[in-house]
Motif scaffolding. Structure first.
Motif, PDB file in Angstrom:
ATOM      1  N   ILE A   1       0.689  -1.226  -0.198  1.00  6.20           N
ATOM      2  CA  ILE A   1       0.233   0.224   0.063  1.00  6.20           C
ATOM      3  C   ILE A   1       0.606   1.709  -0.663  1.00  6.20           C
ATOM      4  O   ILE A   1       1.757   1.355   1.054  1.00  6.20           O
ATOM      5  CB  ILE A   1      -0.886  -0.001   1.389  1.00  6.20           C
ATOM      6  N   HIS A   2       1.087   1.825  -1.209  1.00  5.77           N
ATOM      7  CA  HIS A   2       1.880   2.836  -1.039  1.00  5.77           C
ATOM      8  C   HIS A   2       1.138   4.434  -1.271  1.00  5.77           C
ATOM      9  O   HIS A   2       0.416   4.546  -1.627  1.00  5.77           O
ATOM     10  CB  HIS A   2       2.298   3.164  -2.484  1.00  5.77           C
ATOM     11  N   GLY A   3       1.416   4.820  -0.228  1.00  5.43           N
ATOM     12  CA  GLY A   3       0.498   6.337   0.779  1.00  5.43           C
ATOM     13  C   GLY A   3       1.781   7.581   1.294  1.00  5.43           C
ATOM     14  O   GLY A   3       2.703   7.622   1.104  1.00  5.43           O
ATOM     15  N   ASP A   4       1.263   8.120   2.243  1.00  8.48           N
ATOM     16  CA  ASP A   4       1.549   9.031   2.847  1.00  8.48           C
ATOM     17  C   ASP A   4       2.242   8.825   3.886  1.00  8.48           C
ATOM     18  O   ASP A   4       1.164   8.706   5.226  1.00  8.48           O
ATOM     19  CB  ASP A   4      -0.102  10.172   2.687  1.00  8.48           C
ATOM     20  N   GLU A   5       3.318   9.052   4.837  1.00  6.74           N
ATOM     21  CA  GLU A   5       3.414   8.618   5.243  1.00  6.74           C
ATOM     22  C   GLU A   5       3.512   9.206   6.612  1.00  6.74           C
ATOM     23  O   GLU A   5       3.042   8.919   8.280  1.00  6.74           O
ATOM     24  CB  GLU A   5       5.320   9.153   5.768  1.00  6.74           C
ATOM     25  N   LYS A   6       3.057  10.676   7.178  1.00  6.83           N
ATOM     26  CA  LYS A   6       1.869  11.279   7.670  1.00  6.83           C
ATOM     27  C   LYS A   6       0.646  10.557   8.338  1.00  6.83           C
ATOM     28  O   LYS A   6       0.699  10.744   9.199  1.00  6.83           O
ATOM     29  CB  LYS A   6       2.036  12.746   7.522  1.00  6.83           C
ATOM     30  N   GLU A   7       0.184  10.977   6.544  1.00  4.98           N
ATOM     31  CA  GLU A   7      -1.260  10.133   7.242  1.00  4.98           C
ATOM     32  C   GLU A   7      -1.543   9.294   8.207  1.00  4.98           C
ATOM     33  O   GLU A   7      -1.858   8.559   9.280  1.00  4.98           O
ATOM     34  CB  GLU A   7      -1.957  10.379   6.502  1.00  4.98           C
TER      35      GLU A   7
ATOM     36  N   LEU B   1       1.802 -11.154   1.501  1.00  2.00           N
ATOM     37  CA  LEU B   1       2.042 -10.287   2.979  1.00  2.00           C
ATOM     38  C   LEU B   1       1.888  -8.582   2.971  1.00  2.00           C
ATOM     39  O   LEU B   1       1.950  -8.680   1.727  1.00  2.00           O
ATOM     40  CB  LEU B   1       3.332 -10.180   2.997  1.00  2.00           C
ATOM     41  N   VAL B   2       0.710  -8.073   3.808  1.00  2.00           N
ATOM     42  CA  VAL B   2       0.732  -7.193   2.980  1.00  2.00           C
ATOM     43  C   VAL B   2       1.698  -5.947   3.675  1.00  2.00           C
ATOM     44  O   VAL B   2       1.819  -6.260   5.395  1.00  2.00           O
ATOM     45  CB  VAL B   2      -0.723  -6.299   3.983  1.00  2.00           C
ATOM     46  N   GLU B   3       1.690  -4.744   3.414  1.00  2.00           N
ATOM     47  CA  GLU B   3       3.064  -3.608   3.686  1.00  2.00           C
ATOM     48  C   GLU B   3       2.539  -2.458   3.171  1.00  2.00           C
ATOM     49  O   GLU B   3       1.954  -2.038   2.314  1.00  2.00           O
ATOM     50  CB  GLU B   3       4.866  -3.763   3.108  1.00  2.00           C
ATOM     51  N   VAL B   4       2.739  -1.359   3.854  1.00  2.00           N
ATOM     52  CA  VAL B   4       2.717  -0.100   4.167  1.00  2.00           C
ATOM     53  C   VAL B   4       4.382   0.096   3.409  1.00  2.00           C
ATOM     54  O   VAL B   4       5.380   0.189   3.946  1.00  2.00           O
ATOM     55  CB  VAL B   4       2.329   1.082   5.066  1.00  2.00           C
ATOM     56  N   LEU B   5       4.603   1.251   2.117  1.00  2.00           N
ATOM     57  CA  LEU B   5       5.333   1.941   2.020  1.00  2.00           C
ATOM     58  C   LEU B   5       5.197   3.158   1.422  1.00  2.00           C
ATOM     59  O   LEU B   5       4.505   3.915   1.040  1.00  2.00           O
ATOM     60  CB  LEU B   5       6.108   1.325   0.012  1.00  2.00           C
ATOM     61  N   PHE B   6       6.320   4.113   2.096  1.00  2.00           N
ATOM     62  CA  PHE B   6       6.017   5.606   1.797  1.00  2.00           C
ATOM     63  C   PHE B   6       6.900   5.846   0.535  1.00  2.00           C
ATOM     64  O   PHE B   6       7.814   5.511   0.675  1.00  2.00           O
ATOM     65  CB  PHE B   6       6.275   6.231   2.610  1.00  2.00           C
TER      66      PHE B   6
END
Length: 114
Positions: free
Chosen positions: A73-79, A109-114
């Motif tokens: 999941i590519h998104g905004d680190e602050k949010e 596997l689920v991961e968040v990337l900034f």
């Protein structure tokens, strides 16, 4: 369910495929994985509607035959820092999904990337 490269409206069209051939081969060799992705996608849109998503096939360099499909999941680190609980809730819902082969859940596997 079948993956056809020329099929319109395939669930994989909603993701950036990092290594497409390996992803498709991995999904084809793991019955139920495409079904799981189809059920996970609406959850992604619910929890992280303003983000974009990618899939990548990965092997563990240290453990032979350990393969995974990484859903990023590519998104905004602050949010994300203010909504960290969302990822935990998403993962809990994924664990509770009913799919024809529950063993495939360990392959995604689920991961968040900034």
């Amino acid at each position: 369910m079948l993956i056809e490269e020329n099929k319109r409206d395939c669930i994989l069209d909603n993701f950036k495929l990092i290594n497409q051939k390996e992803i498709i081969d991995f999904i084809r060799s793991n019955t139920g994985l495409l079904e799981l992705i189809e059920k996970v996608y609406p959850l992604l849109e619910s929890y992280f509607p303003d983000y974009f998503y990618s899939l990548s096939y990965a092997t563990d360099p240290e453990i032979k035959d350990l393969e995974d499909l990484m859903l990023c999941i590519h998104g905004d680190e602050k949010e994300f820092k203010t909504n960290r609980k969302k990822l935990h809730d998403l993962e809990r819902e994924i664990d509770g999904l009913k799919v024809s082969n529950c063993k495939v859940k360990r392959l995604l596997l689920v991961e968040v990337l900034f």
